[in-house]
Design a protein around this motif. Structure first.
Motif, PDB file in Angstrom:
ATOM      1  N   ALA A   1      -9.223 -26.166  31.368  1.00 47.73           N
ATOM      2  CA  ALA A   1      -8.411 -27.388  31.372  1.00 47.73           C
ATOM      3  C   ALA A   1      -8.699 -28.214  30.127  1.00 47.73           C
ATOM      4  CB  ALA A   1      -8.684 -28.196  32.636  1.00 47.73           C
ATOM      5  N   ALA A   2      -9.964 -28.322  29.745  1.00 42.60           N
ATOM      6  CA  ALA A   2     -10.327 -29.054  28.536  1.00 42.60           C
ATOM      7  C   ALA A   2      -9.771 -28.353  27.299  1.00 42.60           C
ATOM      8  CB  ALA A   2     -11.848 -29.208  28.445  1.00 42.60           C
ATOM      9  N   LEU A   3      -9.888 -27.027  27.255  1.00 43.70           N
ATOM     10  CA  LEU A   3      -9.368 -26.272  26.125  1.00 43.70           C
ATOM     11  C   LEU A   3      -7.850 -26.402  26.024  1.00 43.70           C
ATOM     12  CD1 LEU A   3     -11.488 -23.010  26.464  1.00 43.70           C
ATOM     13  CD2 LEU A   3     -11.648 -24.721  24.628  1.00 43.70           C
ATOM     14  N   ASP A   4      -7.183 -26.396  27.149  1.00 42.20           N
ATOM     15  CA  ASP A   4      -5.726 -26.495  27.194  1.00 42.20           C
ATOM     16  C   ASP A   4      -5.239 -27.771  26.505  1.00 42.20           C
ATOM     17  OD1 ASP A   4      -3.242 -25.368  28.010  1.00 42.20           O
ATOM     18  OD2 ASP A   4      -3.167 -26.711  29.728  1.00 42.20           O
ATOM     19  N   GLU A   5      -6.074 -28.789  26.497  1.00 42.35           N
ATOM     20  CA  GLU A   5      -5.706 -30.071  25.886  1.00 42.35           C
ATOM     21  C   GLU A   5      -5.918 -30.088  24.372  1.00 42.35           C
ATOM     22  OE1 GLU A   5      -4.276 -32.697  27.388  1.00 42.35           O
ATOM     23  OE2 GLU A   5      -4.188 -31.488  29.219  1.00 42.35           O
ATOM     24  N   ILE A   6      -6.780 -29.229  23.850  1.00 46.66           N
ATOM     25  CA  ILE A   6      -7.152 -29.368  22.437  1.00 46.66           C
ATOM     26  C   ILE A   6      -6.797 -28.199  21.531  1.00 46.66           C
ATOM     27  CG2 ILE A   6      -9.018 -30.996  22.905  1.00 46.66           C
ATOM     28  CD1 ILE A   6     -11.000 -28.697  22.589  1.00 46.66           C
ATOM     29  N   VAL A   7      -6.562 -27.019  22.094  1.00 45.01           N
ATOM     30  CA  VAL A   7      -6.235 -25.876  21.235  1.00 45.01           C
ATOM     31  C   VAL A   7      -4.755 -25.900  20.864  1.00 45.01           C
ATOM     32  CG1 VAL A   7      -8.105 -24.430  22.138  1.00 45.01           C
ATOM     33  CG2 VAL A   7      -5.831 -24.304  23.174  1.00 45.01           C
ATOM     34  N   ALA A   8      -4.401 -25.061  19.901  1.00 41.86           N
ATOM     35  CA  ALA A   8      -3.004 -24.947  19.486  1.00 41.86           C
ATOM     36  C   ALA A   8      -2.147 -24.524  20.685  1.00 41.86           C
ATOM     37  CB  ALA A   8      -2.886 -23.925  18.359  1.00 41.86           C
ATOM     38  N   PRO A   9      -0.902 -24.998  20.755  1.00 49.48           N
ATOM     39  CA  PRO A   9      -0.037 -24.662  21.897  1.00 49.48           C
ATOM     40  C   PRO A   9       0.151 -23.160  22.110  1.00 49.48           C
ATOM     41  CG  PRO A   9       0.966 -26.379  20.561  1.00 49.48           C
ATOM     42  CD  PRO A   9      -0.246 -25.886  19.809  1.00 49.48           C
ATOM     43  N   ASP A  10       0.087 -22.385  21.047  1.00 45.30           N
ATOM     44  CA  ASP A  10       0.267 -20.941  21.175  1.00 45.30           C
ATOM     45  C   ASP A  10      -1.064 -20.184  21.162  1.00 45.30           C
ATOM     46  OD1 ASP A  10      -0.295 -21.517  18.530  1.00 45.30           O
ATOM     47  OD2 ASP A  10       1.132 -20.075  17.721  1.00 45.30           O
ATOM     48  N   ALA A  11      -2.149 -20.904  21.379  1.00 49.04           N
ATOM     49  CA  ALA A  11      -3.480 -20.288  21.360  1.00 49.04           C
ATOM     50  C   ALA A  11      -3.647 -19.302  22.509  1.00 49.04           C
ATOM     51  CB  ALA A  11      -4.563 -21.356  21.452  1.00 49.04           C
ATOM     52  N   ILE A  12      -4.468 -18.312  22.271  1.00 47.13           N
ATOM     53  CA  ILE A  12      -4.835 -17.358  23.305  1.00 47.13           C
ATOM     54  C   ILE A  12      -6.170 -17.805  23.874  1.00 47.13           C
ATOM     55  CG2 ILE A  12      -5.505 -14.979  23.796  1.00 47.13           C
ATOM     56  CD1 ILE A  12      -3.630 -14.193  21.430  1.00 47.13           C
ATOM     57  N   LEU A  13      -6.194 -18.075  25.175  1.00 42.61           N
ATOM     58  CA  LEU A  13      -7.430 -18.411  25.873  1.00 42.61           C
ATOM     59  C   LEU A  13      -7.819 -17.190  26.686  1.00 42.61           C
ATOM     60  CD1 LEU A  13      -6.666 -22.046  27.122  1.00 42.61           C
ATOM     61  CD2 LEU A  13      -7.850 -21.321  25.037  1.00 42.61           C
ATOM     62  N   ALA A  14      -8.929 -16.588  26.339  1.00 40.18           N
ATOM     63  CA  ALA A  14      -9.387 -15.374  27.006  1.00 40.18           C
ATOM     64  C   ALA A  14     -10.672 -15.663  27.764  1.00 40.18           C
ATOM     65  CB  ALA A  14      -9.617 -14.268  25.980  1.00 40.18           C
ATOM     66  N   SER A  15     -10.931 -14.866  28.776  1.00 42.60           N
ATOM     67  CA  SER A  15     -12.132 -15.042  29.576  1.00 42.60           C
ATOM     68  C   SER A  15     -12.957 -13.766  29.591  1.00 42.60           C
ATOM     69  CB  SER A  15     -11.773 -15.413  31.015  1.00 42.60           C
ATOM     70  OG  SER A  15     -12.951 -15.538  31.792  1.00 42.60           O
ATOM     71  N   ASN A  16     -14.249 -13.940  29.668  1.00 44.40           N
ATOM     72  CA  ASN A  16     -15.183 -12.839  29.770  1.00 44.40           C
ATOM     73  C   ASN A  16     -15.523 -12.555  31.243  1.00 44.40           C
ATOM     74  OD1 ASN A  16     -16.799 -10.885  28.471  1.00 44.40           O
ATOM     75  ND2 ASN A  16     -18.605 -12.148  28.759  1.00 44.40           N
ATOM     76  N   THR A  17     -14.741 -13.101  32.144  1.00 47.66           N
ATOM     77  CA  THR A  17     -15.017 -12.928  33.565  1.00 47.66           C
ATOM     78  C   THR A  17     -14.984 -11.455  33.958  1.00 47.66           C
ATOM     79  OG1 THR A  17     -14.471 -13.628  35.806  1.00 47.66           O
ATOM     80  CG2 THR A  17     -12.610 -13.227  34.335  1.00 47.66           C
ATOM     81  N   SER A  18     -15.851 -11.116  34.883  1.00 47.33           N
ATOM     82  CA  SER A  18     -15.859  -9.747  35.377  1.00 47.33           C
ATOM     83  C   SER A  18     -15.469  -9.680  36.842  1.00 47.33           C
ATOM     84  CB  SER A  18     -17.243  -9.128  35.191  1.00 47.33           C
ATOM     85  OG  SER A  18     -18.210  -9.889  35.884  1.00 47.33           O
ATOM     86  N   SER A  19     -15.330 -10.843  37.478  1.00 50.68           N
ATOM     87  CA  SER A  19     -15.047 -10.808  38.906  1.00 50.68           C
ATOM     88  C   SER A  19     -14.039 -11.859  39.378  1.00 50.68           C
ATOM     89  CB  SER A  19     -16.346 -10.990  39.693  1.00 50.68           C
ATOM     90  OG  SER A  19     -16.924 -12.250  39.399  1.00 50.68           O
ATOM     91  N   LEU A  20     -13.748 -12.850  38.547  1.00 54.25           N
ATOM     92  CA  LEU A  20     -12.838 -13.909  38.974  1.00 54.25           C
ATOM     93  C   LEU A  20     -11.410 -13.614  38.532  1.00 54.25           C
ATOM     94  CD1 LEU A  20     -15.061 -16.984  38.046  1.00 54.25           C
ATOM     95  CD2 LEU A  20     -14.738 -15.970  40.304  1.00 54.25           C
ATOM     96  N   SER A  21     -10.461 -14.108  39.306  1.00 53.85           N
ATOM     97  CA  SER A  21      -9.047 -13.925  38.985  1.00 53.85           C
ATOM     98  C   SER A  21      -8.667 -14.799  37.792  1.00 53.85           C
ATOM     99  CB  SER A  21      -8.198 -14.310  40.198  1.00 53.85           C
ATOM    100  OG  SER A  21      -6.866 -14.547  39.814  1.00 53.85           O
ATOM    101  N   ILE A  22      -8.110 -14.196  36.750  1.00 55.60           N
ATOM    102  CA  ILE A  22      -7.666 -14.960  35.600  1.00 55.60           C
ATOM    103  C   ILE A  22      -6.515 -15.882  35.993  1.00 55.60           C
ATOM    104  CG2 ILE A  22      -6.028 -13.283  34.671  1.00 55.60           C
ATOM    105  CD1 ILE A  22      -8.498 -15.433  32.644  1.00 55.60           C
ATOM    106  N   THR A  23      -5.730 -15.471  36.974  1.00 56.66           N
ATOM    107  CA  THR A  23      -4.653 -16.318  37.471  1.00 56.66           C
ATOM    108  C   THR A  23      -5.224 -17.583  38.107  1.00 56.66           C
ATOM    109  OG1 THR A  23      -3.295 -14.365  37.858  1.00 56.66           O
ATOM    110  CG2 THR A  23      -2.621 -16.374  38.977  1.00 56.66           C
ATOM    111  N   ALA A  24      -6.299 -17.444  38.863  1.00 53.11           N
ATOM    112  CA  ALA A  24      -6.940 -18.596  39.478  1.00 53.11           C
ATOM    113  C   ALA A  24      -7.575 -19.496  38.419  1.00 53.11           C
ATOM    114  CB  ALA A  24      -8.006 -18.149  40.481  1.00 53.11           C
ATOM    115  N   ILE A  25      -8.139 -18.911  37.394  1.00 56.56           N
ATOM    116  CA  ILE A  25      -8.749 -19.703  36.325  1.00 56.56           C
ATOM    117  C   ILE A  25      -7.676 -20.504  35.589  1.00 56.56           C
ATOM    118  CG2 ILE A  25      -9.968 -19.587  34.103  1.00 56.56           C
ATOM    119  CD1 ILE A  25     -11.388 -17.058  35.189  1.00 56.56           C
ATOM    120  N   ALA A  26      -6.528 -19.911  35.343  1.00 58.08           N
ATOM    121  CA  ALA A  26      -5.468 -20.552  34.561  1.00 58.08           C
ATOM    122  C   ALA A  26      -4.545 -21.440  35.382  1.00 58.08           C
ATOM    123  CB  ALA A  26      -4.641 -19.479  33.858  1.00 58.08           C
ATOM    124  N   ALA A  27      -4.706 -21.462  36.693  1.00 58.98           N
ATOM    125  CA  ALA A  27      -3.817 -22.259  37.556  1.00 58.98           C
ATOM    126  C   ALA A  27      -3.804 -23.712  37.127  1.00 58.98           C
ATOM    127  CB  ALA A  27      -4.261 -22.142  39.006  1.00 58.98           C
TER     128      ALA A  27
END
Length: 85
Positions: free
Chosen positions: A54-80
């Motif tokens: 959420a913090a990154l969503d406010e400060i990165v470029a609008p077309d930025a790629i936000l990637a996660s190193n998660t191995s067990s969490l849903s990326i959909t849940a993280i990005a909700a």
């Protein structure tokens, strides 16, 4: 990790030093303002990851790629709820 690669003979010490010199430590996420790519690698706790994204969503470029190193969490849940999921 670079020291381990040098110890195993997989990376020359000079290259380790050059790679290490490219790493910058910043005191806050503000250093990522305008970034085009961010790879998150923090604790595997959904709420913590959601706060960071959420913090990154406010400060990165609008077309930025936000990637996660998660191995067990849903990326959909993280990005909700993000503006740019």
């Amino acid at each position: 990790g670079l020291d381990k690669l040098v110890a195993k003979g997989k990376l020359p010490a000079e290259e380790r030093d050059a790679l290490a010199a490219r790493i910058t430590v910043a005191p806050s996420l503000d250093a990522l303002a305008g970034a085009g790519l961010v790879v998150e690698a923090i604790v595997e706790k959904l709420e913590v990851k959601r706060q960071v994204f959420a913090a990154l969503d406010e400060i990165v470029a609008p077309d930025a790629i936000l990637a996660s190193n998660t191995s067990s969490l849903s990326i959909t849940a993280i990005a909700a709820g993000l503006k740019h999921p």
